[in-house]
Write a protein that holds these residues in place. Sequence first.
Motif, PDB file in Angstrom:
ATOM      1  N   THR A 309      56.090  70.378  38.087  1.00  0.00           N
ATOM      2  CA  THR A 309      56.632  69.045  37.903  1.00  0.00           C
ATOM      3  C   THR A 309      57.243  68.511  39.188  1.00  0.00           C
ATOM      4  O   THR A 309      58.121  69.144  39.786  1.00  0.00           O
ATOM      5  N   VAL A 310      56.767  67.342  39.610  1.00  0.00           N
ATOM      6  CA  VAL A 310      57.323  66.624  40.750  1.00  0.00           C
ATOM      7  C   VAL A 310      57.449  65.157  40.338  1.00  0.00           C
ATOM      8  O   VAL A 310      56.465  64.553  39.912  1.00  0.00           O
ATOM      9  N   VAL A 311      58.639  64.608  40.457  1.00  0.00           N
ATOM     10  CA  VAL A 311      58.888  63.233  40.016  1.00  0.00           C
ATOM     11  C   VAL A 311      59.707  62.508  41.078  1.00  0.00           C
ATOM     12  O   VAL A 311      60.709  63.044  41.566  1.00  0.00           O
ATOM     13  N   ILE A 321      54.218  60.875  39.631  1.00  0.00           N
ATOM     14  CA  ILE A 321      54.322  62.128  38.887  1.00  0.00           C
ATOM     15  C   ILE A 321      53.214  63.081  39.342  1.00  0.00           C
ATOM     16  O   ILE A 321      52.037  62.728  39.361  1.00  0.00           O
ATOM     17  N   GLY A 322      53.575  64.274  39.744  1.00  0.00           N
ATOM     18  CA  GLY A 322      52.626  65.320  40.128  1.00  0.00           C
ATOM     19  C   GLY A 322      53.206  66.633  39.639  1.00  0.00           C
ATOM     20  O   GLY A 322      54.164  66.639  38.850  1.00  0.00           O
ATOM     21  N   ARG A 344      53.335  65.337  30.348  1.00  0.00           N
ATOM     22  CA  ARG A 344      54.183  66.127  29.447  1.00  0.00           C
ATOM     23  C   ARG A 344      55.269  66.867  30.225  1.00  0.00           C
ATOM     24  O   ARG A 344      56.438  66.929  29.790  1.00  0.00           O
ATOM     25  N   GLN A 345      54.901  67.440  31.351  1.00  0.00           N
ATOM     26  CA  GLN A 345      55.884  68.169  32.153  1.00  0.00           C
ATOM     27  C   GLN A 345      56.969  67.233  32.676  1.00  0.00           C
ATOM     28  O   GLN A 345      58.156  67.598  32.700  1.00  0.00           O
ATOM     29  N   ALA A 346      56.588  66.031  33.074  1.00  0.00           N
ATOM     30  CA  ALA A 346      57.566  65.080  33.586  1.00  0.00           C
ATOM     31  C   ALA A 346      58.535  64.651  32.488  1.00  0.00           C
ATOM     32  O   ALA A 346      59.746  64.500  32.731  1.00  0.00           O
ATOM     33  N   ILE A 347      58.028  64.472  31.292  1.00  0.00           N
ATOM     34  CA  ILE A 347      58.892  64.067  30.171  1.00  0.00           C
ATOM     35  C   ILE A 347      59.887  65.174  29.824  1.00  0.00           C
ATOM     36  O   ILE A 347      61.039  64.897  29.474  1.00  0.00           O
ATOM     37  N   ARG A 348      59.456  66.431  29.938  1.00  0.00           N
ATOM     38  CA  ARG A 348      60.390  67.527  29.676  1.00  0.00           C
ATOM     39  C   ARG A 348      61.546  67.510  30.671  1.00  0.00           C
ATOM     40  O   ARG A 348      62.683  67.836  30.314  1.00  0.00           O
TER      41      ARG A 348
END
Length: 449
Positions: A309-311, A321-322, A344-348
């Motif tokens: 996750t990279v935001v 988002i990456g 999904r990872q960014a939302i977590r």
Amino acid sequence: MRPLKRSTGARSSFPVPSHFGGWAPGRGADVVVVGAGIIGAACADELAAAGLDTVVVDRTGIGAGTTGAGEGNILVSDKEPGPELALALLSRALWQRFGAELAAGSVPGTESLHRRRLGDPSTGPGDSGIALEAKGGLVVATGADGLAGLHQLAASQRAAGVVAEPVGPDRARALEPQLTPDLAGGVHYPQDMQVQPVLAAATLLRRARANGARLVTGRPVTGFGRDRTGRITSVRTPAGAIATRYVVNAAGLGAREVAALAGVHLPIQPRRGFILVTEPLPPMIRGKVYDAAYVADVASDDRTLQTSTVVEATDGGTILIGASRERVGLDPALRVDVLARLARQAIRLFPALTGVRAIRAYRGFRPYSPDHLPVIGADPDVAGLLHAAGHEGAGIGLAPATGLLIRQMVTGVTPELDPAPFRPGRPALRRVAVPAPTRAAPNGPGGVR
């Protein structure tokens, strides 16, 4: 390698046809730089500043490859102690100096840009014009094991000169209020920076041209002229040959193909990645935030898909988002399943992103080196050929220091730091067999961080 001395002759000012972009057939150069991305631009900037007659050749245009698809990261947080981190710290200092010079209006070739910025009410005297910003980075862990590993890395980085500040969950949320409360903690890296990569490359080339460099776009390199000893004497293009003493191979993803034209094996491979872009939003994310798995993914040798996750937010309000990594050649497919996983990872990590619309996505390719170190220096087998390639996703951050090392090698000055770990003839590069690319990429299609 025989060093070139600073040129003392006056440069010709005769007009040249516009389609040659600053070079006319029959005119030679001290150095030809192949590639007008951020690495080539930084090399040309340093070489021209040293007084060397420099020509930059690119088959497309400025920043049209990996540079144009990057996020513009200038990071120290994702690097373990060692030669790459030393290169990153030197490069960060050079980026800071360049930004200060731009803000002061003292960079040759950019005076008109500086005046234009001062006339814009949204900018001021301290604006660099390349969106250079010390945003800082926050690396977080959701579990105790991940946090322990992150703290261990941070301690080793501090010993190498990095500012790495351990933070608990409350401090992490004070830095980024929208973060999930389900955190074990993290590390804050205030030295992490960001720049607009194409603007940066173009501005470096403006300064290089003000110092006499010439730019040839839309002309691929098709081969090299050699003398009886095998030394490179010219660079061939469809528009004609350019006589030269030195060639710097800064062609990004195309560096392998450029090297092959000289009979050299350079195992640079594409490493594909995707970025998801949201709709513009009110201010939500302040800096760059990524999870602890990102550092491991960057250093991994795995060919298969990896995601972490990279935001981060942009000035325009969109959120990037990456990040994904996989070695699949130059397969241009845009994988929706990977984009869904990134979302999904960014939302977590940032629950407030739930329900936010994605407006676009893009893919790119990073120039991957087998031992994760860039290739910088003189080729051991072909006199007159130097390489500046294989920076993978760190090219933006490492560009100024790479350019400085190339300048010092060409001019015979003792390098700022030990270049031995980056040498083209190192064993890690000689023993790697690289599969043929799925399609030609003389200067590379594009890449991401």
